[in-house]
Design an enzyme around this catalytic site. Structure first.
Site, mmCIF file in Angstrom:
data_model
loop_
_atom_site.group_PDB
_atom_site.id
_atom_site.type_symbol
_atom_site.label_atom_id
_atom_site.label_comp_id
_atom_site.label_asym_id
_atom_site.label_seq_id
_atom_site.Cartn_x
_atom_site.Cartn_y
_atom_site.Cartn_z
ATOM 1 N N CYS A 2 7.099 -8.459 -12.965
ATOM 2 C CA CYS A 2 8.330 -8.849 -13.659
ATOM 3 C C CYS A 2 9.336 -7.714 -13.628
ATOM 4 C CB CYS A 2 8.122 -9.259 -15.111
ATOM 5 S SG CYS A 2 7.053 -10.657 -15.336
ATOM 6 N N ARG A 27 9.325 -7.084 -7.777
ATOM 7 C CA ARG A 27 8.365 -7.011 -8.870
ATOM 8 C C ARG A 27 7.823 -8.385 -9.265
ATOM 9 N NH1 ARG A 27 8.353 -2.225 -11.552
ATOM 10 N NH2 ARG A 27 7.400 -3.253 -13.333
ATOM 11 N N TRP A 75 6.936 -12.675 -12.609
ATOM 12 C CA TRP A 75 5.641 -12.880 -11.948
ATOM 13 C C TRP A 75 4.742 -13.452 -13.034
ATOM 14 C CZ3 TRP A 75 0.531 -11.244 -12.420
ATOM 15 C CH2 TRP A 75 -0.282 -11.427 -11.298
ATOM 16 N N ASN A 101 8.257 -7.950 -19.964
ATOM 17 C CA ASN A 101 7.261 -7.727 -18.913
ATOM 18 C C ASN A 101 6.028 -7.202 -19.611
ATOM 19 O OD1 ASN A 101 5.804 -6.965 -16.633
ATOM 20 N ND2 ASN A 101 6.864 -4.996 -16.467
ATOM 21 N N GLY A 102 4.872 -7.796 -19.312
ATOM 22 C CA GLY A 102 3.627 -7.351 -19.944
ATOM 23 C C GLY A 102 2.868 -8.549 -20.466
ATOM 24 N N GLU A 486 -7.216 -1.163 5.929
ATOM 25 C CA GLU A 486 -5.780 -1.257 5.663
ATOM 26 C C GLU A 486 -5.123 -2.304 6.580
ATOM 27 O OE1 GLU A 486 -3.847 -0.580 3.434
ATOM 28 O OE2 GLU A 486 -1.830 -0.435 4.253
ATOM 29 N N LYS A 490 -3.142 -5.599 5.247
ATOM 30 C CA LYS A 490 -1.740 -5.883 5.609
ATOM 31 C C LYS A 490 -1.638 -7.296 6.170
ATOM 32 C CE LYS A 490 0.180 -3.476 3.967
ATOM 33 N NZ LYS A 490 -0.409 -2.367 3.264
ATOM 34 N N GLU A 493 -2.140 -10.025 3.395
ATOM 35 C CA GLU A 493 -1.133 -10.194 2.351
ATOM 36 C C GLU A 493 0.195 -10.738 2.866
ATOM 37 O OE1 GLU A 493 -0.232 -6.669 0.028
ATOM 38 O OE2 GLU A 493 -0.208 -5.393 1.780
ATOM 39 N N HIS A 509 -24.873 -5.726 10.998
ATOM 40 C CA HIS A 509 -25.635 -6.052 9.787
ATOM 41 C C HIS A 509 -25.159 -7.354 9.148
ATOM 42 C CE1 HIS A 509 -27.730 -2.278 10.036
ATOM 43 N NE2 HIS A 509 -26.574 -1.678 10.271
ATOM 44 N N LYS A 608 5.086 -6.223 -6.380
ATOM 45 C CA LYS A 608 4.977 -4.852 -5.886
ATOM 46 C C LYS A 608 4.160 -3.964 -6.815
ATOM 47 C CE LYS A 608 6.156 -1.420 -3.213
ATOM 48 N NZ LYS A 608 5.442 -1.367 -1.930
HETATM 49 O O1 M6R Z 1 1.695 1.407 -6.757
HETATM 50 P P1 M6R Z 1 0.282 1.529 -6.310
HETATM 51 O O2 M6R Z 1 0.111 2.389 -5.118
HETATM 52 O O3 M6R Z 1 -0.626 1.970 -7.445
HETATM 53 O O4 M6R Z 1 -0.161 0.064 -5.937
HETATM 54 C C1 M6R Z 1 -1.468 -0.223 -5.555
HETATM 55 C C2 M6R Z 1 -1.580 -1.594 -4.921
HETATM 56 O O5 M6R Z 1 -1.161 -2.583 -5.814
HETATM 57 C C3 M6R Z 1 -0.767 -1.706 -3.627
HETATM 58 O O6 M6R Z 1 -1.115 -0.721 -2.716
HETATM 59 C C4 M6R Z 1 -0.997 -3.089 -2.989
HETATM 60 O O7 M6R Z 1 -2.315 -3.216 -2.552
HETATM 61 C C5 M6R Z 1 -0.015 -3.343 -1.846
HETATM 62 N N1 M6R Z 1 0.458 -4.693 -1.913
HETATM 63 C C6 M6R Z 1 -0.606 -3.160 -0.513
HETATM 64 O O8 M6R Z 1 0.278 -3.408 0.514
#
Ligand code: M6R
Length: 613
Positions: A2, A27, A75, A101-102, A486, A490, A493, A509, A608
């Site tokens: 949010c 956000r 969000w 937000n929260g 990673e 990527k 997501e 395995h 984010k």
């Molecule tokens: O702000 P942060 O680095 O703590 O965030 C951690 C994760 O939420 C963040 O890396 C998330 O996995 C991304 N969407 C990855 O691309």
């Protein structure tokens, strides 16, 4: 999660709110709303969906002669992403509004209590109880009513409150959700969940702490402690980001721009921190004495998502060069498991935002157990940087794309520097070796810069045969295993293709059962110390007809015998490979996602900054 924005000043408020929300949309983007005061009434616009829809609905009101207002981009946590659940939420009288937000954890009992007193609820959100609670407590002082209401609230909040009966006033309050204030030269005051919303207007910000409340008006602001009621003397911090840094600069997506900004992000993170003549690493903001570093016998690296992958890479580096055992924990596990942490443990939290709820809870727990805490963070003044004993800032600049790219690369650069620093204070490496490794780190920025356009071009041609697949595997060994994780994250997501990352040696395995001629496998196979082992795993994949994409070292012609899809990378020091080999993994995801028509900057269900548990 949010985004909140608020403004009280001389400007027309509607464009300020919409621009702020645009800059905070990363956000959360399932609904949005604004509200402003004009002629003794509140005008409110809300809708389900993205900000662009709200902009359409606001229409001519953009020129409203109003100068105080609040905005929100959501969000969803409690209640579906509908117009009714979109913020701002109003009390029964319609004269008071709240954006939040929260999570209000005791909202259910508060709601029942307020309903018994006759309050009418119109949404399913936890937030709406705040509007009614403040209404219930309001006599003649808005600050007092908000303070009294927050005494009853359990949970987290960044809150904006406005009432038509208190013209020109905004109330901001914070507990466990980020909120910054901005102060403009002409006296305009702002609140926002994150700095990018303020950048077009001011670089002077004030970070609210937990349990603090601010009263904002044009020309003045006042911050009080919610606990004691005392007025607080807050410091104004000048931010060195600018508004253009949070724009797309001609790129189609923030993600692509941020991928191309990575060479600069590495350079900014490394520069001034290593003396290339002597090999000395200088990290004063880390705030721990050499003696304290020498007394450490274990390091915990704690993070979430992509930042956790950076931590996994760092484990290889730190154990190899600084000879300290490293444990890597996902923060949401670390915060609840039975921990063997004491004063001889150093906890390092890695976070782009510095606000991730689980990581924050993790460092609070580690501190309680006696551990010193350092954070590796990108956002100046964020909660983690204020709670940790010391900070190593990454200097990636604002990262807006939800998929983290340049933040990850700059975390790797910072973690490599940190490794070199540990080797220095613990005397596990000669200064000559450190000098050489420091030079390798500096040089990798230029290599990435030179290779980026070529890699992008090759990948955009290659993905035509892969973009519509259902599943994807990523494999790597040693320090490149986390790069496989990673790459898979990527792709998942932003393209919604199911993808998994594995240690290459782990395939046999179980996951090898998935391989058939339909399954694409992206394998990181540089000529490093485990090359032969990785190639054996690749041969096992080939024997089962997997569709291999190999990422290898220039001149390794053997790879062409295995598959026609080979991306060659220049030879660099093998500990720099995680930085270099991340680039094709990012671009592969980006090109596939755009080819599939996905919204790469705002992927579904994500936000984010994850400030809820
Ligand atoms: O702000 P942060 O680095 O703590 O965030 C951690 C994760 O939420 C963040 O890396 C998330 O996995 C991304 N969407 C990855 O691309």
């Amino acid at each position: 999660m949010c985004g909140i924005v608020g403004y009280a000043g001389n400007r027309r408020v509607v464009p300020v709110l919409l621009e702020g929300l645009r800059r905070l949309e990363y956000r959360g983007y399932d609904s949005a709303g604004i509200v402003y005061q004009e002629n003794d009434q509140l005008t409110k616009y809300r809708c389900e969906g993205k900000l662009s829809r709200l902009e359409g609905i606001v229409g001519d009101a953009i020129v409203a002669d109003a100068h105080t207002g609040l905005g929100h981009t959501r969000w969803a946590t409690h209640g579906a992403p509908t117009t009714e659940n979109a913020h701002p939420h109003t009390d029964c009288s319609g004269r008071l509004v709240v954006v939040h937000n929260g999570i209000i954890e005791n909202y259910h009992s508060l709601r029942e209590e307020l309903k018994d007193k006759g309050h009418q609820f119109t949404s399913e959100t936890d937030t709406e109880v705040l509007a009614h609670l403040i209404e219930e407590n309001l006599v003649d002082d808005l600050v007092a009513a908000v303070k009294k209401s927050l005494d009853r609230v359990e949970g987290s909040y960044a809150l904006g409150v406005m009432s038509v009966d208190f013209p020109g006033q905004l109330i901001a309050a914070r507990n466990q959700s980020p909120l910054v204030l901005g102060v403009e030269n002409d006296g305009g005051t702002f609140m926002a969940s994150d700095i990018p919303a303020l950048l077009p207007y001011t670089k002077n910000v004030i970070f609210l702490e937990d349990e603090e409340l601010a009263l904002l008006e044009h020309g003045s602001y006042r911050v009080i402690s919610l606990r004691s009621g005392e007025q607080l003397d807050k410091t104004i911090t000048e931010i060195d980001w600018n508004a253009a840094m949070a724009e797309k600069a001609g790129y189609k997506h923030f993600m692509l721009k941020e991928i191309f900004e990575q060479p600069q992000a590495i350079t900014n993170t490394v520069s001034g921190r290593i003396n290339i003549e002597t090999g000395e690493v200088v990290l004063p903001e880390i705030n721990l004495t050499e003696k304290q570093f020498q007394n450490i016998d274990r390091i915990f690296l704690v993070a979430c998502g992509t930042s956790w992958h950076a931590a996994l890479v760092a484990k290889y580096w730190i154990e190899k060069y600084a000879r300290i055992p490293v444990e890597v924990d996902i923060a949401s596990e670390f915060r609840y498991r039975s921990l063997l942490v004491d004063e001889r443990v150093l906890t390092v939290a890695i976070s782009q935002s510095g606000e991730t709820a689980d990581t924050l809870a993790g460092i609070r727990r580690a501190r309680k157990l006696g551990s010193r805490v350092i954070t590796i963070c990108n956002v100046v003044g964020s909660t983690m940087t204020r709670e940790a004993d010391g900070t190593l800032y990454t200097h990636a600049g604002p990262e807006i794309g939800v998929a983290s790219t340049k933040a990850f690369i700059s975390q790797l650069a910072a973690l490599f520097l940190f490794t070199l620093y540990l080797s220095q204070v613990r005397d596990t490496m000669s200064s000559e070796q450190r000098r050489k490794l420091g030079q390798d780190l500096i040089d990798i920025a230029r290599t990435v810069e030179q290779e980026l356009p070529r890699i992008r071009e090759q990948i955009s041609e290659m993905i035509e045969t892969f973009y519509d697949c259902r599943d994807f595997l990523f494999v790597g060994r040693g320090v490149n295993f986390p790069i496989a994780l990673e790459g898979a994250l990527k792709l998942k997501e932003i393209s919604y293709i199911h993808a998994e990352g594995y240690a290459a040696g782990e395939l046999k395995h179980g996951p090898i059962a998935l391989i058939d001629k339909e399954m694409p496998i992206f394998a990181v196979t540089p000529k490093d110390s485990v090359y032969q082992k990785t190639i054996s795993n690749v041969e096992e994949i080939k024997a089962r007809q997997g569709r291999l994409i190999l990422l290898g070292t220039e001149g390794d012609t053997h790879l062409n015998n295995i598959t026609s899809d080979v991306i060659f990378m220049p030879k660099v020091h093998e500990d720099m490979n995680p930085i270099l080999y991340t680039i094709p993994a990012q671009l592969l995801s980006y090109e596939i996602a755009t080819r599939r028509g996905c919204d790469v900057d705002q992927p579904r269900n994500l936000a984010k900054s994850v400030t809820v548990e």
